[in-house]
Design a protein around this motif. Sequence first.
Motif, PDB file in Angstrom:
ATOM      1  N   ASP A   8       0.833  -1.206   0.000  1.00 52.11           N
ATOM      2  CA  ASP A   8       0.000   0.000   0.000  1.00 52.11           C
ATOM      3  C   ASP A   8       0.867   1.255   0.000  1.00 52.11           C
ATOM      4  N   ARG A  13      -2.360   6.425  -9.546  1.00 54.51           N
ATOM      5  CA  ARG A  13      -3.097   5.181  -9.796  1.00 54.51           C
ATOM      6  C   ARG A  13      -3.502   4.490  -8.491  1.00 54.51           C
ATOM      7  N   TYR A  14      -3.301   5.166  -7.363  1.00 58.18           N
ATOM      8  CA  TYR A  14      -3.510   4.554  -6.041  1.00 58.18           C
ATOM      9  C   TYR A  14      -4.929   4.020  -5.881  1.00 58.18           C
ATOM     10  N   LEU A  47     -10.245  -5.614  -4.248  1.00 59.96           N
ATOM     11  CA  LEU A  47      -8.908  -6.213  -4.166  1.00 59.96           C
ATOM     12  C   LEU A  47      -8.456  -6.318  -2.712  1.00 59.96           C
ATOM     13  N   TYR A  87       3.957   1.428  -1.010  1.00 58.36           N
ATOM     14  CA  TYR A  87       4.688   1.460  -2.287  1.00 58.36           C
ATOM     15  C   TYR A  87       3.834   2.102  -3.376  1.00 58.36           C
ATOM     16  N   VAL A  88       2.573   1.669  -3.478  1.00 58.67           N
ATOM     17  CA  VAL A  88       1.681   2.225  -4.509  1.00 58.67           C
ATOM     18  C   VAL A  88       1.412   3.703  -4.239  1.00 58.67           C
ATOM     19  N   THR A 144      -7.193   3.395  -8.164  1.00 57.95           N
ATOM     20  CA  THR A 144      -7.612   2.424  -9.176  1.00 57.95           C
ATOM     21  C   THR A 144      -6.954   1.056  -8.977  1.00 57.95           C
ATOM     22  N   ILE A 145      -5.760   1.047  -8.375  1.00 60.35           N
ATOM     23  CA  ILE A 145      -5.064  -0.228  -8.120  1.00 60.35           C
ATOM     24  C   ILE A 145      -5.625  -0.901  -6.872  1.00 60.35           C
ATOM     25  N   LEU A 146      -5.660  -0.172  -5.771  1.00 60.05           N
ATOM     26  CA  LEU A 146      -6.114  -0.750  -4.495  1.00 60.05           C
ATOM     27  C   LEU A 146      -7.601  -0.475  -4.298  1.00 60.05           C
ATOM     28  N   THR A 147      -8.395  -1.206  -5.026  1.00 59.41           N
ATOM     29  CA  THR A 147      -9.850  -1.079  -4.903  1.00 59.41           C
ATOM     30  C   THR A 147     -10.350  -1.861  -3.682  1.00 59.41           C
ATOM     31  N   HIS A 186       3.287   5.252  -7.168  1.00 61.40           N
ATOM     32  CA  HIS A 186       2.253   5.413  -8.203  1.00 61.40           C
ATOM     33  C   HIS A 186       1.041   6.130  -7.608  1.00 61.40           C
ATOM     34  N   SER A 234       9.650  -3.853  -1.212  1.00 60.57           N
ATOM     35  CA  SER A 234       8.765  -2.682  -1.309  1.00 60.57           C
ATOM     36  C   SER A 234       9.483  -1.427  -0.837  1.00 60.57           C
TER      37      SER A 234
END
Length: 319
Positions: free
Chosen positions: A123, A133-134, A142, A125-126, A136-139, A130, A219
């Motif tokens: 978490d 995109r935080y 998910l 790391y994203v 959209t990646i960690l929905t 990123h 990470s």
Amino acid sequence: MSTSNSSTTLSSTFYLTGIPGYEEFHHWISIPFCLLYLVGIMGNCTILHIVWTDTRLHEPMYYFLAMLSLTDMGMSLPTMITLFRVLWSISKKIQFSICVVQMFFIHTFSFTESSVLLAMALDRYVAICHPLRYATILTPKLITKIGIAALLRSAIAMIPLLARLAFFPFCHSHILSHSYCLHQDMIRLACADTKFNVVYGLVLVTVLWGMDSLGILVSYVFIIISVLRIASHEGRLKALNTCASHICAVLILYVPMIGLSITHRFVKHSSPLIHIFMAHMYLLVPPVLNPIIYSVKTQQIRQGILHLFFLKKISSTVK
């Protein structure tokens, strides 16, 4: 013959141990344990309540923090009843089946907590590497899958280890060296070849904790590389500060965990007090300190606590 041994084992009674040599002070010793359990339960329940009720905290970081609170309580609460039964001189007896269930919860949630810490590292790391995109990646979907996978991985891995205990004869001492049941403590009492349990347990610890710790390390390597690319000194400090609580949580879990494993496997002839101290550190320190650290270091959690307690007090005064 094996069926007979199994039925005998399943009906066996084991005896828990308090603090050897300090039996007359058990009632006094129970006071700090009561306080620690109370602080741990209140702290983690407060975190869960704030994350659940405050819509501003419905973000991946705080969902993972709620998972950490749940695993903390799942790891420590199964020991509470037997600990106080021993310290308050109610009973030191525990049936084999109850002992195995207690072991299952303790070890399963300790492995799950390690997986949750890995998820929290990903978490961070994203969020740092990123940020656009935080969301959209960690929905939420998910995150739910990650939590279920972490729990199932730990629970399924423990089943072969604990299932074999039912086939071990315990023909000598039935006295455990703690006030609750640990796998590494029970297999010392078996009058059988425990090589599979010893090797499988060591492999389990190495693979699960090893994979999680390696994932956390990788990470943070990427996080540090990304942070060093930030131009301003304040920006670098701000980015690293968001990881401080997680780093403390990792150390709080892994240091007592590694210490307990080393003590049981390589320092067998040391003082029983060392084993007991390390076991209690392993189970009580993370649930007590994690909520405190996140409350102090995370502004949103701190604001949520102030909002929870002080606004309630103000509203009751107005009424």
